[in-house]
Design a protein around this motif. Structure first.
Motif, mmCIF file in Angstrom:
data_model
loop_
_atom_site.group_PDB
_atom_site.id
_atom_site.type_symbol
_atom_site.label_atom_id
_atom_site.label_comp_id
_atom_site.label_asym_id
_atom_site.label_seq_id
_atom_site.Cartn_x
_atom_site.Cartn_y
_atom_site.Cartn_z
ATOM 1 N N CYS A 41 1.010 -1.313 -0.056
ATOM 2 C CA CYS A 41 -0.199 -0.163 -0.158
ATOM 3 C C CYS A 41 0.758 1.361 0.338
ATOM 4 O O CYS A 41 0.800 1.730 -1.165
ATOM 5 C CB CYS A 41 -0.710 0.010 1.510
ATOM 6 N N ALA A 53 -3.463 2.316 -4.144
ATOM 7 C CA ALA A 53 -3.529 2.617 -2.973
ATOM 8 C C ALA A 53 -4.575 2.215 -1.392
ATOM 9 O O ALA A 53 -4.503 1.525 -0.537
ATOM 10 C CB ALA A 53 -2.262 3.543 -2.503
ATOM 11 N N PHE A 54 -4.985 2.353 -2.405
ATOM 12 C CA PHE A 54 -7.155 3.014 -1.453
ATOM 13 C C PHE A 54 -7.167 1.653 -1.172
ATOM 14 O O PHE A 54 -7.887 1.275 -0.150
ATOM 15 C CB PHE A 54 -7.407 3.702 -2.082
ATOM 16 N N ALA A 57 -5.095 -0.380 0.628
ATOM 17 C CA ALA A 57 -5.373 -0.384 2.156
ATOM 18 C C ALA A 57 -6.230 -1.283 3.048
ATOM 19 O O ALA A 57 -6.522 -1.922 4.057
ATOM 20 C CB ALA A 57 -5.369 1.163 1.922
ATOM 21 N N SER A 58 -7.828 -0.827 1.819
ATOM 22 C CA SER A 58 -9.053 -1.355 2.734
ATOM 23 C C SER A 58 -9.035 -3.071 2.401
ATOM 24 O O SER A 58 -9.576 -3.516 3.606
ATOM 25 C CB SER A 58 -10.244 -0.844 1.989
ATOM 26 N N ALA A 61 -4.683 -5.064 3.520
ATOM 27 C CA ALA A 61 -4.637 -4.733 4.294
ATOM 28 C C ALA A 61 -5.685 -5.086 5.814
ATOM 29 O O ALA A 61 -5.588 -5.538 6.889
ATOM 30 C CB ALA A 61 -3.841 -3.484 4.915
#
Lengths: 81, 103
Positions: A41, A53-54, A57-58, A61
């Protein structure tokens, strides 16, 4: 002063991936995969891909770590019969 | 960007990279699962602060949304692991009690 941040973080990512396939414990593999996802991310953000990356991340990760832990928890090492 | 802010960002990068390295070493070497879970939590928060620092150094505020999303989501893995370990510990404890009761 410009930092080669992506190269350093990419080294960490490769280290984490090799450790995740080397370690002999499924829960440790799930944790290492979570760390891999966090650093990927960061790497997408440094590369400039904000929406990737959004999503990483959601989904990567947050949710997939929980799913891996639940899958490890619901299975056993040996069969029941 | 003036000189003081550039110096502060560089020092922050150095500290965050050292923190990343030490957390990964603890995660790979860590003898117990608790060490690895704490290292995962540390890596999550170091990633959040890294993205915030990169927002300052690049000047694009779109990256701050990623940091907010990570901060909202980073605790989920830790909570799942803690729930896992709690259930597993209760199971082993019950098994020990059963064995001691049988013998």
């Amino acid at each position: 002063m410009h930092w080669p941040i992506d190269m350093i973080v990419l080294t960490f990512v490769i280290f984490c991936a090799i450790a995740a396939i080397t370690v002999r414990d499924l829960l440790a593999t799930a944790i290492l995969f979570g760390a891999y996802s966090f650093m990927m991310c960061l790497l997408w953000a440094v590369m400039g891909a904000v929406d990737v990356a959004f999503t990483e991340a959601s989904v990567g990760a947050g949710v997939s770590t929980v799913f891996f832990v639940a899958a490890v928890f619901r299975t056993s090492r040996r069969t029941k019969d | 960007m003036d000189d003081f802010l550039s110096l502060a960002v560089n020092i922050a990068y150095i500290g965050l990279l050292i923190s990343f390295l030490s957390a990964i070493v603890r995660m790979v070497l860590g003898p117990t699962h608790a060490d690895r879970v704490l290292a995962l939590d540390l890596i999550g928060f170091v990633t959040i602060s890294f993205i915030a620092t990169y927002t300052i150094s690049s000047g694009q505020t779109a990256f701050l949304d990623i940091a907010i999303t990570l901060a909202l989501v980073a605790f989920l893995g830790t909570v799942a692991f803690v729930k896992f370990m709690k259930t597993r510990l209760a199971q082993t404890h019950n098994q020990k009690e059963d064995e001691s009761w049988k013998s």
